[in-house]
Design a protein around this motif. Sequence first.
Motif, PDB file in Angstrom:
ATOM      1  N   PRO A 162       0.827  -1.210   0.000  1.00 27.33           N
ATOM      2  CA  PRO A 162       0.000   0.000   0.000  1.00 27.33           C
ATOM      3  C   PRO A 162       0.861   1.260   0.000  1.00 27.33           C
ATOM      4  CG  PRO A 162       0.104  -0.919   2.209  1.00 27.33           C
ATOM      5  CD  PRO A 162       0.822  -1.899   1.316  1.00 27.33           C
ATOM      6  N   ILE A 163       0.394   2.294  -0.686  1.00 25.07           N
ATOM      7  CA  ILE A 163       1.057   3.598  -0.645  1.00 25.07           C
ATOM      8  C   ILE A 163       0.359   4.418   0.433  1.00 25.07           C
ATOM      9  CG2 ILE A 163       1.581   5.697  -1.918  1.00 25.07           C
ATOM     10  CD1 ILE A 163       1.657   3.993  -4.438  1.00 25.07           C
ATOM     11  N   GLU A 164       1.105   4.773   1.450  1.00 25.24           N
ATOM     12  CA  GLU A 164       0.530   5.411   2.631  1.00 25.24           C
ATOM     13  C   GLU A 164       0.493   6.930   2.531  1.00 25.24           C
ATOM     14  OE1 GLU A 164       2.353   5.127   6.864  1.00 25.24           O
ATOM     15  OE2 GLU A 164       0.952   3.453   6.675  1.00 25.24           O
ATOM     16  N   LEU A 165       1.547   7.516   1.961  1.00 27.28           N
ATOM     17  CA  LEU A 165       1.654   8.975   1.931  1.00 27.28           C
ATOM     18  C   LEU A 165       2.444   9.415   0.712  1.00 27.28           C
ATOM     19  CD1 LEU A 165       1.397  11.800   3.398  1.00 27.28           C
ATOM     20  CD2 LEU A 165       3.614  11.265   4.451  1.00 27.28           C
ATOM     21  N   VAL A 166       1.950  10.464   0.047  1.00 34.95           N
ATOM     22  CA  VAL A 166       2.679  11.131  -1.027  1.00 34.95           C
ATOM     23  C   VAL A 166       2.851  12.588  -0.618  1.00 34.95           C
ATOM     24  CG1 VAL A 166       2.694  11.818  -3.453  1.00 34.95           C
ATOM     25  CG2 VAL A 166       1.732   9.600  -2.785  1.00 34.95           C
ATOM     26  N   SER A 167       4.088  13.045  -0.552  1.00 36.15           N
ATOM     27  CA  SER A 167       4.378  14.429  -0.176  1.00 36.15           C
ATOM     28  C   SER A 167       4.879  15.205  -1.383  1.00 36.15           C
ATOM     29  CB  SER A 167       5.439  14.483   0.933  1.00 36.15           C
ATOM     30  OG  SER A 167       4.961  13.920   2.133  1.00 36.15           O
ATOM     31  N   ILE A 168       4.352  16.414  -1.549  1.00 40.10           N
ATOM     32  CA  ILE A 168       4.834  17.343  -2.576  1.00 40.10           C
ATOM     33  C   ILE A 168       5.037  18.672  -1.866  1.00 40.10           C
ATOM     34  CG2 ILE A 168       4.433  18.370  -4.836  1.00 40.10           C
ATOM     35  CD1 ILE A 168       2.339  16.149  -5.308  1.00 40.10           C
ATOM     36  N   GLN A 169       6.296  19.025  -1.639  1.00 38.76           N
ATOM     37  CA  GLN A 169       6.592  20.173  -0.798  1.00 38.76           C
ATOM     38  C   GLN A 169       7.538  21.152  -1.485  1.00 38.76           C
ATOM     39  OE1 GLN A 169       7.137  18.966   3.540  1.00 38.76           O
ATOM     40  NE2 GLN A 169       7.624  17.032   2.523  1.00 38.76           N
ATOM     41  N   TYR A 170       7.192  22.410  -1.402  1.00 37.17           N
ATOM     42  CA  TYR A 170       8.043  23.510  -1.836  1.00 37.17           C
ATOM     43  C   TYR A 170       8.528  23.386  -3.279  1.00 37.17           C
ATOM     44  CZ  TYR A 170       7.903  23.779   3.188  1.00 37.17           C
ATOM     45  OH  TYR A 170       7.454  23.813   4.482  1.00 37.17           O
ATOM     46  N   PRO A 171       7.618  23.110  -4.221  1.00 35.67           N
ATOM     47  CA  PRO A 171       8.051  23.141  -5.624  1.00 35.67           C
ATOM     48  C   PRO A 171       8.424  24.564  -6.010  1.00 35.67           C
ATOM     49  CG  PRO A 171       5.663  23.037  -5.494  1.00 35.67           C
ATOM     50  CD  PRO A 171       6.173  22.853  -4.092  1.00 35.67           C
ATOM     51  N   ASP A 172       9.317  24.697  -6.954  1.00 39.90           N
ATOM     52  CA  ASP A 172       9.755  26.012  -7.408  1.00 39.90           C
ATOM     53  C   ASP A 172       8.556  26.776  -7.952  1.00 39.90           C
ATOM     54  OD1 ASP A 172      10.881  28.222  -8.553  1.00 39.90           O
ATOM     55  OD2 ASP A 172      12.392  27.136  -9.701  1.00 39.90           O
ATOM     56  N   PRO A 173       8.182  27.903  -7.359  1.00 43.81           N
ATOM     57  CA  PRO A 173       7.003  28.631  -7.852  1.00 43.81           C
ATOM     58  C   PRO A 173       7.153  29.123  -9.277  1.00 43.81           C
ATOM     59  CG  PRO A 173       8.191  29.922  -6.217  1.00 43.81           C
ATOM     60  CD  PRO A 173       8.791  28.550  -6.195  1.00 43.81           C
TER      61      PRO A 173
ATOM     62  N   VAL B  66      -2.213  12.611   0.802  1.00 43.10           N
ATOM     63  CA  VAL B  66      -1.367  13.483  -0.009  1.00 43.10           C
ATOM     64  C   VAL B  66      -1.128  14.754   0.789  1.00 43.10           C
ATOM     65  CG1 VAL B  66      -1.147  14.800  -2.143  1.00 43.10           C
ATOM     66  CG2 VAL B  66      -2.258  12.548  -2.177  1.00 43.10           C
ATOM     67  N   TYR B  67       0.139  15.074   1.010  1.00 37.30           N
ATOM     68  CA  TYR B  67       0.510  16.250   1.795  1.00 37.30           C
ATOM     69  C   TYR B  67       1.136  17.287   0.880  1.00 37.30           C
ATOM     70  CZ  TYR B  67       3.064  19.119   5.205  1.00 37.30           C
ATOM     71  OH  TYR B  67       3.558  20.169   5.946  1.00 37.30           O
ATOM     72  N   LEU B  68       0.555  18.491   0.857  1.00 35.29           N
ATOM     73  CA  LEU B  68       1.030  19.582   0.018  1.00 35.29           C
ATOM     74  C   LEU B  68       1.490  20.731   0.905  1.00 35.29           C
ATOM     75  CD1 LEU B  68      -2.010  19.647  -2.462  1.00 35.29           C
ATOM     76  CD2 LEU B  68       0.126  18.355  -2.729  1.00 35.29           C
ATOM     77  N   ALA B  69       2.629  21.330   0.577  1.00 35.81           N
ATOM     78  CA  ALA B  69       3.134  22.438   1.385  1.00 35.81           C
ATOM     79  C   ALA B  69       3.979  23.365   0.528  1.00 35.81           C
ATOM     80  CB  ALA B  69       3.960  21.918   2.565  1.00 35.81           C
ATOM     81  N   SER B  70       3.890  24.662   0.825  1.00 34.02           N
ATOM     82  CA  SER B  70       4.712  25.667   0.167  1.00 34.02           C
ATOM     83  C   SER B  70       4.774  26.901   1.049  1.00 34.02           C
ATOM     84  CB  SER B  70       4.136  26.040  -1.207  1.00 34.02           C
ATOM     85  OG  SER B  70       4.898  27.080  -1.811  1.00 34.02           O
ATOM     86  N   ASP B  71       5.842  27.676   0.921  1.00 30.92           N
ATOM     87  CA  ASP B  71       5.904  28.953   1.620  1.00 30.92           C
ATOM     88  C   ASP B  71       5.415  30.095   0.735  1.00 30.92           C
ATOM     89  OD1 ASP B  71       9.357  29.827   1.070  1.00 30.92           O
ATOM     90  OD2 ASP B  71       8.243  28.168   0.200  1.00 30.92           O
TER      91      ASP B  71
END
Length: 287
Positions: A97-108, A135-140
């Motif tokens: 199983p895939i539990e978590l996919v994180s996509i954090q701080y992609p180049d704006p 799915v966890y998404l984060a950016s500043d």
Amino acid sequence: MSPNGKQPVEIIDWGALFEDPSKPLVVDLGCGAGRYILLMAHRNGRRQNYLGVDVHKALLDRANGWAAARSLSDSVHYLQANAVASASVLFGSYPGPIELVSIQYPDPQQRRQRHVVGRELVEALASVLKPGARVYLASDFEDTATYMRNAFELYGAGRFCVDDIHATQLVFPCKPLTTLVKTREPSSVGTLFMREKTRTRDGVRQQGPVSVATAGPNEATSEGEPGDPGQEGRGASSVDEDELLWFQGSWQQAGWLGENPIGVPTEREVYVEKATMGRVYRILLVR
């Protein structure tokens, strides 16, 4: 492995990457230097497998060396691949199983050409992730976080929703669209890449958000024309990626998480919140 990180990965031998590929998998897309999942593996132990995906081979080779030096290479691996082009193989072929996919701080700045989080990636994740995956998404940058959130709400075929943690943890409200667009907030780590959006329909210049609704062949739309949604009141699948920032959906009401729900920060997060006293815009979704 993709030869140059730009072509799709055709096949992955998961048994060669992990000692036990039946364990739950945590994936960090655009992992960069790779310290995030290395720290997560160190804290959480070997209950899960951890995969970092990026296109920069030198960073990945170094990260795999770090994992080996810490005796974690049986459960931590860094793979050179294009996350968008290889999404179906990456997520559809894993035995466990895939539990978590994180996509954090992609180049704006990437959004000016093609953002990593767009229709193709979201549709692939919606089709292969199983119920319960997060799915966890984060950016500043709030515009970048808004763009990613809207992509999942629009292109996820109704298979994602905002995690209940938004109702139990501290959140802060999403900035109103007009404020988000017109404000240029100074930042020690960059500048908001925002601009007024001018759209044209039937030769009339329009400014403002895209509202999305569906209309049957004999139903009146917001323009009052049967079966012709046009620019306003269009179906979600017809909204172009360059208009994602302007989509006003229901998820914005959930706000941004004030604290990291994963419990493991990236270097960028620590720098933004501790060194510059800046703000991180986070949202946790569940399949």
